[in-house]
Motif scaffolding. Structure first.
Motif, PDB file in Angstrom:
ATOM      1  N   MET A 178       3.983   1.374  25.085  1.00  0.00           N
ATOM      2  CA  MET A 178       4.354   0.872  23.759  1.00  0.00           C
ATOM      3  C   MET A 178       5.294   1.830  23.040  1.00  0.00           C
ATOM      4  O   MET A 178       6.268   1.402  22.408  1.00  0.00           O
ATOM      5  N   CYS A 183       8.725   1.382  24.453  1.00  0.00           N
ATOM      6  CA  CYS A 183       9.373   0.120  24.096  1.00  0.00           C
ATOM      7  C   CYS A 183       9.664   0.002  22.602  1.00  0.00           C
ATOM      8  O   CYS A 183      10.619  -0.666  22.201  1.00  0.00           O
ATOM      9  N   GLU A 190      11.190  -9.649  28.171  1.00  0.00           N
ATOM     10  CA  GLU A 190      11.234  -8.772  27.004  1.00  0.00           C
ATOM     11  C   GLU A 190      11.228  -9.585  25.707  1.00  0.00           C
ATOM     12  O   GLU A 190      10.525  -9.239  24.747  1.00  0.00           O
ATOM     13  N   VAL A 232       7.709 -10.803  25.059  1.00  0.00           N
ATOM     14  CA  VAL A 232       6.833  -9.696  24.663  1.00  0.00           C
ATOM     15  C   VAL A 232       7.059  -9.351  23.198  1.00  0.00           C
ATOM     16  O   VAL A 232       6.106  -9.113  22.435  1.00  0.00           O
ATOM     17  N   ARG A 233       8.305  -9.319  22.771  1.00  0.00           N
ATOM     18  CA  ARG A 233       8.625  -8.966  21.386  1.00  0.00           C
ATOM     19  C   ARG A 233       8.040  -9.955  20.384  1.00  0.00           C
ATOM     20  O   ARG A 233       7.752  -9.583  19.241  1.00  0.00           O
ATOM     21  N   PRO A 271       3.723  -8.842  20.814  1.00  0.00           N
ATOM     22  CA  PRO A 271       3.516  -7.718  21.740  1.00  0.00           C
ATOM     23  C   PRO A 271       2.054  -7.404  22.010  1.00  0.00           C
ATOM     24  O   PRO A 271       1.717  -6.910  23.094  1.00  0.00           O
ATOM     25  N   TRP A 325       0.646  -9.028  25.334  1.00  0.00           N
ATOM     26  CA  TRP A 325       1.060  -8.658  26.689  1.00  0.00           C
ATOM     27  C   TRP A 325       0.106  -7.614  27.232  1.00  0.00           C
ATOM     28  O   TRP A 325      -0.442  -6.802  26.475  1.00  0.00           O
ATOM     29  N   TRP A 360      -0.349  -4.405  28.657  1.00  0.00           N
ATOM     30  CA  TRP A 360       0.493  -3.219  28.716  1.00  0.00           C
ATOM     31  C   TRP A 360       0.005  -2.153  29.684  1.00  0.00           C
ATOM     32  O   TRP A 360       0.614  -1.083  29.778  1.00  0.00           O
TER      33      TRP A 360
END
Length: 299
Positions: A53, A56, A272, A275-276, A279, A282, A284
């Motif tokens: 995290m 990202c 991506e 995921v955004r 978040p 997801w 991780w």
């Protein structure tokens, strides 16, 4: 001793299933969320998720990262509580719990006897995507990684059959041959495409090069098929939104290696993007990047 260990693990699995099946799916989802939200942060994978995290979302403060971590464990706990109840999603109750957007794309492929390469990701309750595909009647092979314990693998396979999956294909060399044979017959295939693959190809993911599986892209280019992504987002409790997205544009570059790389990059960009959106939903905890990323001290 190995076989004895398998039996003990299978017993634990059966107890887990019995515990959650004694509840309604909503109660099981809530109970799983409460339990894993407490236990997850005590595991070593919690730190892996934190590093991912931070990598990202470099501008997120520690409070926001902690909030996302709590949300991730809650989401996974709900998934764990819901798994013993997945048979619900093969009944009319599916329509009460799942908002299914774009199903007509799959039904059109079914009616035209047209094969598709479907790609998904480990988001929310990702098994819902397979249940949704089965709702359309599309003849589709769902790929999966077999559990290390064959007794538990049989139980998981049985659970998946409960919600309609008839064609399960294990990953690996033999599985790849089965998928190619299926595509030649006009049958679709569904694969996850969001985890690290050591012998994959490097493409950007959240601005960092990440080794990614080219398999779905190779299949789509080889047989000139549409790559159709499917996402699952949790709405509230054990309710979901499934979206069948527009096909991902395949590269038409004359060099095959370049075409594969460009197309995998587009799939990774879609992952991506999803995921955004949410978040915390997801999963991780996989080591998405090279090993040295996880050896560095936390900032």
């Amino acid at each position: 001793m190995t076989r004895l260990g398998w039996r003990f693990e299978a017993l634990a699995w059966d107890l887990y299933n019995a515990w959650y099946r004694a509840k309604s799916i909503d109660e099981a989802s809530d109970a799983g969320a409460a339990l894993i939200k407490r236990l997850g942060p005590l595991t070593p994978t919690h730190e892996i998720a934190r590093i991912n995290m931070q990598r990202c979302f470099p501008d997120a403060d520690p409070v926001e990262i902690d909030r996302l971590l709590d949300g991730m464990w809650e989401s996974f706990g709900r998934f764990a509580g819901e798994m013993p109840h997945m048979g619900v999603f093969a009944t009319p109750e599916f329509h009460d719990r799942v908002e299914f957007i774009g199903r007509e794309r799959l039904e059109a492929a079914r009616d035209a006897n047209k094969a598709l390469v479907l790609v998904g990701m480990h988001h929310s309750n990702w098994e819902i995507a397979a249940a949704a595909i089965m709702q359309t009647g599309l003849n589709c092979h769902i790929t999966y990684r077999p559990a290390n314990n064959p007794l538990i693998d049989d139980r998981i396979t049985g659970t998946r059959q409960d919600y309609g999956i008839k064609l399960l294909t294990a990953k690996g060399g033999d599985g790849a041959k089965s998928l190619m044979s299926a595509l030649k017959r006009g049958e679709s295939v569904a694969l996850m495409n969001d985890q690290k693959m050591n012998d994959g190809i490097s493409v950007p993911f959240f601005g960092h090069p990440a080794m990614t599986a080219p398999g779905p892209t190779r299949l789509a280019l080889r047989y000139d098929l549409d790559i159709v992504p499917i996402s699952v987002h949790r709405l509230e409790g054990a309710s979901f939104r499934v979206i069948v997205h527009d096909p991902i544009e395949k590269s038409e570059h004359p060099d095959r290696s370049t075409a594969i790389s460009e197309t995998v990059t587009r799939i990774s960009a879609w992952v991506e993007q999803e995921v955004r959106k949410t978040p915390e939903q997801w999963f991780w905890v996989h080591r998405r990047w090279a090993k040295d990323v996880y050896k560095k001290p936390r900032a």
